[in-house]
Write an enzyme that holds these catalytic residues in place. Structure first.
Site, PDB file in Angstrom:
ATOM      1  CB  THR A   1       8.744  -7.258  11.121  1.00 44.64           C
ATOM      2  OG1 THR A   1       7.459  -7.348  11.943  1.00 44.64           O
ATOM      3  CG2 THR A   1       9.235  -6.457  12.021  1.00 44.64           C
TER       4      THR A   1
ATOM      5  CB  CYS B   1      -1.026  -0.174   1.532  1.00 45.44           C
ATOM      6  SG  CYS B   1      -0.106  -0.101   2.730  1.00 45.44           S
ATOM      7  CG  ASN B   2       2.807   3.206   2.988  1.00 47.38           C
ATOM      8  OD1 ASN B   2       1.983   3.904   2.619  1.00 47.38           O
ATOM      9  ND2 ASN B   2       3.025   1.827   4.073  1.00 47.38           N
TER      10      ASN B   2
ATOM     11  CB  ALA C   1     -10.781 -12.886   6.289  1.00 45.07           C
TER      12      ALA C   1
END
Length: 432
Positions: free
Chosen positions: A113, A50-51, A187
């Site tokens: 991590t 996502c980053n 999930a």
């Protein structure tokens, strides 16, 4: 040389990262197939979170424009925008960057991590699909080694923080989560992290997921403070509870204005997915926090980690230097073997000429061969010793190139395993 093209939260906004994200393996495979066709690209892998989107490659020469153009076409983004935004790293810079990423020094939340597992998955995918060979294998395994050293020798990951945990931390600032119910949508790994942090904060969680079995399995891992339901019932939950954490892999927003009813109490939506899951209007009772918004909370943690980060960067710098010394050492043994092989070939060739011209009796051939080889062995002893003494020293690369030139060793090296790698590329259980 090693090569890395990087798009992260540092140089792109979430809207652009959404377009660049590889949310499924089909898209990732298609991209790697495209760029691996280039004559200068020998190996490649993609890390997509996502980053960040990181394209890591081993190339004969720089080819950023081709890689970026291929990415732009696949993701329907302007190539010039990507070239302007991209951070490009070459050779030692690329390795230092890869080690920093693996060690979580380049993460939005320094010290988390989660990135190590994401790198592991990216590497496994590239190996499985034959995009990755010994060059990237060496680099990635050395990155894991570096990350382990950073974790063991600093305090940077003793209290791990992920984007999910930052979202929960923000929620705790807004209200006491004890005994409240929070809805986690998705999930997967990020959803599970959010759920664990919510439970640790005293909340109960409801897991919504398309695959009901996956939601059930997650609840079994989480324990009695969790329950689950189908994503089909999303609207009911959106208008019943206060806290929502969405982390699906959906290509488009799943929470939109059409699902939201006006209620007399505040609701907080945390969108920790890329592409974004939530596209709703904010008002006095509805607040939405996207990935980029969480950086505000992240900044509070950075001050506590700065000293540990400086220590970690020292480790990364040393490990980067050690990696290139290791590569130089790999090149020394083939040079020594090639020189000895060349000497043997010349000796045998001259021996055959001597026999043909009658300078030597056939009965003396083996004795003459032994004598010649002993002479060459004695002659090459000191050069061999000196070459071995160069292992790990800065001048080894210069000497290696000089030896290749002086002895014309290019052809002799082709038959030797110059790029020997101690990692098993055939057995997926051992590549990690």
């Amino acid at each position: 040389m090693y090569y890395c093209i990087s798009f992260t939260y540092k140089n792109t906004d979430i809207a652009l990262r959404e377009k660049l994200s590889f949310s499924n393996e089909t898209k990732k495979s298609e991209f790697l197939k495209i760029i691996s066709t280039h004559e200068n690209i020998e190996e490649c892998l993609v890390i997509s979170t996502c980053n960040r989107v990181e394209i890591v490659a081993f190339v004969k020469m720089a080819c950023a424009e081709f890689i970026v153009k291929s990415l732009a076409l696949l993701c329907d983004v302007d190539k010039d925008i990507l070239l302007e935004k991209a951070d490009i790293f070459e050779d030692s810079g690329a390795i230092h960057h890869l080690f920093s990423v693996a060690s979580s020094l380049d993460s939005l939340v320094v010290g988390e991590t989660q990135i190590a597992g994401q790198l592991k998955d990216a590497f496994a995918f590239a190996v499985k699909n034959s995009f990755c060979g010994v060059h990237l294998s060496r680099a990635v395994h050395s990155a894991f080694k570096c990350a382990t050293k950073v974790r063991n020798e600093t305090q940077i990951s003793k209290k791990p923080i992920s984007v999910a945990s930052v979202a929960v931390a923000k929620a705790k600032e807004l209200a006491d989560l004890t005994q409240k119910k929070a809805v986690v949508i998705g999930a997967g790994e990020m959803g599970e992290l959010a759920a664990k942090h919510l439970i640790a904060a005293g909340a109960k969680v409801i897991i919504l997921n398309r695959d009901l079995q996956k939601a059930k399995d997650l609840c079994e891992r989480l324990g009695v403070l969790s329950e689950y339901d189908s994503l089909e019932n999303l609207k009911k939950y959106l208008n019943q509870y206060e806290f929502f954490f969405s982390a699906t892999n959906a290509p488009n927003a799943i929470i939109t204005n059409s699902l939201i009813e006006e209620l007399p109490y505040k609701r907080y939506f945390f969108d920790i997915a890329v592409p974004r899951d939530i596209d709703i209007n904010e008002n006095e009772n509805i607040s939405v926090f996207a990935v980029d918004d969480l950086e505000i909370v992240v900044q509070k943690n950075l001050a506590l980690r700065e000293q540990e980060a400086r220590m970690a960067y020292g480790i990364i710098g040393r490990e980067t230097s050690e990696f290139f010394r290791y590569l130089n050492d790999l090149a020394l043994m083939p040079i020594i073997k090639a020189i000895r092989l060349q000497a043997k070939e010349y000796a045998d060739k001259q021996l055959e000429i001597a026999l043909k011209k009658g300078y030597l009796k056939k009965s003396d051939k083996e004795e003459a061969r032994k004598l010649i080889h002993q002479v060459f062995k004695a002659f090459l002893h000191m050069p061999t010793v000196n070459l071995k003494h160069l292992q790990g020293k800065m001048q080894s690369d210069t000497v290696i190139n000089a030896m290749r030139y002086v002895f014309d060793l290019k052809n002799n090296l082709e038959g030797l395993n110059q790029y020997k790698c101690e990692f098993d590329m055939e057995n997926n259980d051992e590549i990690y």
